[in-house]
Write a protein that holds these residues in place. Sequence first.
Motif, PDB file in Angstrom:
ATOM      1  N   MET A   1      -5.306 -73.839  -4.344  1.00 33.72           N
ATOM      2  CA  MET A   1      -5.878 -74.684  -3.215  1.00 33.72           C
ATOM      3  C   MET A   1      -5.491 -76.196  -3.437  1.00 33.72           C
ATOM      4  N   SER A   2      -5.168 -77.086  -2.532  1.00 33.86           N
ATOM      5  CA  SER A   2      -5.165 -78.439  -2.827  1.00 33.86           C
ATOM      6  C   SER A   2      -6.459 -79.018  -2.146  1.00 33.86           C
ATOM      7  N   GLU A   3      -6.654 -80.204  -2.763  1.00 30.84           N
ATOM      8  CA  GLU A   3      -7.749 -81.048  -2.278  1.00 30.84           C
ATOM      9  C   GLU A   3      -7.620 -81.146  -0.747  1.00 30.84           C
ATOM     10  N   GLU A   4      -6.525 -81.363  -0.086  1.00 29.93           N
ATOM     11  CA  GLU A   4      -6.241 -81.525   1.049  1.00 29.93           C
ATOM     12  C   GLU A   4      -7.009 -80.306   2.298  1.00 29.93           C
ATOM     13  N   LEU A   5      -6.502 -79.157   1.521  1.00 30.43           N
ATOM     14  CA  LEU A   5      -6.917 -77.827   2.323  1.00 30.43           C
ATOM     15  C   LEU A   5      -8.522 -77.528   2.124  1.00 30.43           C
ATOM     16  N   PHE A   6      -9.122 -78.065   1.025  1.00 26.24           N
ATOM     17  CA  PHE A   6     -10.443 -78.061   0.751  1.00 26.24           C
ATOM     18  C   PHE A   6     -11.243 -78.845   1.818  1.00 26.24           C
ATOM     19  N   TRP A   7     -10.665 -80.193   2.021  1.00 27.91           N
ATOM     20  CA  TRP A   7     -11.415 -81.001   2.918  1.00 27.91           C
ATOM     21  C   TRP A   7     -11.013 -80.470   4.478  1.00 27.91           C
ATOM     22  N   ASP A   8      -9.831 -79.664   4.699  1.00 28.84           N
ATOM     23  CA  ASP A   8      -9.546 -79.184   5.919  1.00 28.84           C
ATOM     24  C   ASP A   8     -10.578 -77.965   6.513  1.00 28.84           C
ATOM     25  N   LEU A   9     -10.855 -77.452   5.248  1.00 30.57           N
ATOM     26  CA  LEU A   9     -11.704 -76.203   5.455  1.00 30.57           C
ATOM     27  C   LEU A   9     -13.021 -76.807   5.834  1.00 30.57           C
ATOM     28  N   ILE A  10     -13.626 -77.752   5.020  1.00 28.24           N
ATOM     29  CA  ILE A  10     -15.076 -78.446   5.063  1.00 28.24           C
ATOM     30  C   ILE A  10     -15.127 -78.948   6.500  1.00 28.24           C
ATOM     31  N   ALA A  11     -13.868 -79.613   7.115  1.00 32.47           N
ATOM     32  CA  ALA A  11     -14.059 -79.952   8.442  1.00 32.47           C
ATOM     33  C   ALA A  11     -14.156 -79.083   9.469  1.00 32.47           C
ATOM     34  N   ARG A  12     -14.071 -77.738   9.074  1.00 33.78           N
ATOM     35  CA  ARG A  12     -14.116 -76.697  10.203  1.00 33.78           C
ATOM     36  C   ARG A  12     -15.567 -76.248  10.416  1.00 33.78           C
ATOM     37  N   PHE A  13     -16.527 -76.661   9.633  1.00 33.61           N
ATOM     38  CA  PHE A  13     -18.022 -76.244   9.833  1.00 33.61           C
ATOM     39  C   PHE A  13     -18.279 -76.364  11.447  1.00 33.61           C
ATOM     40  N   ASN A  14     -19.003 -75.471  11.807  1.00 39.92           N
ATOM     41  CA  ASN A  14     -19.362 -75.627  13.363  1.00 39.92           C
ATOM     42  C   ASN A  14     -20.684 -76.185  13.538  1.00 39.92           C
ATOM     43  N   TRP A  15     -20.789 -77.530  13.598  1.00 39.75           N
ATOM     44  CA  TRP A  15     -21.950 -78.388  13.717  1.00 39.75           C
ATOM     45  C   TRP A  15     -22.762 -78.030  15.146  1.00 39.75           C
ATOM     46  N   LYS A  16     -21.950 -77.606  15.936  1.00 39.06           N
ATOM     47  CA  LYS A  16     -22.665 -77.309  17.485  1.00 39.06           C
ATOM     48  C   LYS A  16     -23.847 -76.202  17.054  1.00 39.06           C
ATOM     49  N   LYS A  17     -23.801 -75.613  16.035  1.00 40.50           N
ATOM     50  CA  LYS A  17     -24.555 -74.466  15.698  1.00 40.50           C
ATOM     51  C   LYS A  17     -25.860 -74.903  14.734  1.00 40.50           C
ATOM     52  N   THR A  18     -26.001 -75.925  14.511  1.00 40.31           N
ATOM     53  CA  THR A  18     -26.768 -76.475  13.454  1.00 40.31           C
ATOM     54  C   THR A  18     -28.109 -75.870  14.043  1.00 40.31           C
ATOM     55  N   GLY A  19     -28.922 -75.557  12.679  1.00 39.93           N
ATOM     56  CA  GLY A  19     -30.038 -74.718  12.668  1.00 39.93           C
ATOM     57  C   GLY A  19     -29.938 -73.173  12.523  1.00 39.93           C
ATOM     58  N   ASP A  20     -28.584 -72.821  12.589  1.00 39.90           N
ATOM     59  CA  ASP A  20     -28.067 -71.436  12.195  1.00 39.90           C
ATOM     60  C   ASP A  20     -27.039 -71.600  11.239  1.00 39.90           C
ATOM     61  N   ASP A  21     -27.572 -71.741   9.985  1.00 38.63           N
ATOM     62  CA  ASP A  21     -26.557 -72.079   8.727  1.00 38.63           C
ATOM     63  C   ASP A  21     -25.397 -70.978   8.715  1.00 38.63           C
ATOM     64  N   GLU A  22     -25.688 -69.878   8.854  1.00 39.98           N
ATOM     65  CA  GLU A  22     -24.550 -68.726   8.873  1.00 39.98           C
ATOM     66  C   GLU A  22     -23.525 -69.080   9.875  1.00 39.98           C
ATOM     67  N   ALA A  23     -23.965 -69.558  11.099  1.00 34.19           N
ATOM     68  CA  ALA A  23     -23.058 -69.606  12.228  1.00 34.19           C
ATOM     69  C   ALA A  23     -22.215 -71.086  11.823  1.00 34.19           C
ATOM     70  N   VAL A  24     -23.007 -72.047  11.276  1.00 33.34           N
ATOM     71  CA  VAL A  24     -22.379 -73.288  10.975  1.00 33.34           C
ATOM     72  C   VAL A  24     -21.191 -72.924  10.091  1.00 33.34           C
ATOM     73  N   LEU A  25     -21.342 -71.994   9.118  1.00 31.99           N
ATOM     74  CA  LEU A  25     -20.234 -71.668   7.884  1.00 31.99           C
ATOM     75  C   LEU A  25     -19.352 -70.752   8.278  1.00 31.99           C
ATOM     76  N   LYS A  26     -19.555 -70.007   9.512  1.00 25.96           N
ATOM     77  CA  LYS A  26     -18.761 -68.754   9.764  1.00 25.96           C
ATOM     78  C   LYS A  26     -17.306 -69.188   9.961  1.00 25.96           C
ATOM     79  N   PRO A  27     -16.884 -70.306  10.412  1.00 23.29           N
ATOM     80  CA  PRO A  27     -15.422 -70.431  10.520  1.00 23.29           C
ATOM     81  C   PRO A  27     -14.681 -70.731   9.298  1.00 23.29           C
ATOM     82  N   VAL A  28     -15.545 -71.337   8.308  1.00 24.98           N
ATOM     83  CA  VAL A  28     -14.836 -71.512   6.888  1.00 24.98           C
ATOM     84  C   VAL A  28     -14.928 -70.043   6.207  1.00 24.98           C
ATOM     85  N   VAL A  29     -15.931 -69.574   6.264  1.00 25.35           N
ATOM     86  CA  VAL A  29     -16.046 -68.237   5.445  1.00 25.35           C
ATOM     87  C   VAL A  29     -14.913 -67.139   6.139  1.00 25.35           C
ATOM     88  N   THR A  30     -14.779 -67.370   7.344  1.00 27.58           N
ATOM     89  CA  THR A  30     -13.782 -66.473   7.961  1.00 27.58           C
ATOM     90  C   THR A  30     -12.344 -66.888   7.523  1.00 27.58           C
TER      91      THR A  30
END
Length: 173
Positions: A1-30
């Motif tokens: 994994m490259s640093e670029e891909l790492f930061w791309d994944l981090i950028a996928r967090f769904n901050w519209k779901k703030t307050g529900d950490d699992e939902a925020v993380l779901k796009p990256v975990v998936t």
Amino acid sequence: MSEELFWDLIARFNWKKTGDDEAVLKPVVTALSKMTVEDIFAFDDILAAKLHALDTREICRGTYRGTLDPDDGAQYISADDFLYCRCVIVANGKGLFDQSLANPMGVPQEMEFEALLGVASAAYEKKMGQEYDHVTPLSWESFSNKEGWKPTARTRPGPYTSEAVPPGNRRPT
């Protein structure tokens, strides 16, 4: 994994779901669970390296500016709280990460995002159906970056820097 891909994944967090950490993380975990096991381990290794790089006296000074002094060994600084505060920096992307290293006094205060620490584990368990047991080469634990915690002229020993404090909570002096 490259640093670029790492930061791309981090950028996928769904901050519209703030307050529900699992939902925020779901796009990256998936996304991560669809990659190789080696990529999951590499994500975790890069995350640990980023958190380790932020584990410095100066980042701590910025995190607790106006409230606690990392040079004063008589003041308690929670190792867990400092770790979770550093997670906020990484979770908000490469821009904030780089900015924080360049200007530690500008880091966010009074915010935490402990859930970031479980991304690789959740992705691995989703992919493999078994417990995650990868150990990163660098520790993300607070006060483990010896280079980042070199004493300064202002550093004073105290009860929270003594040998009586367990290593995980002891600040270097």
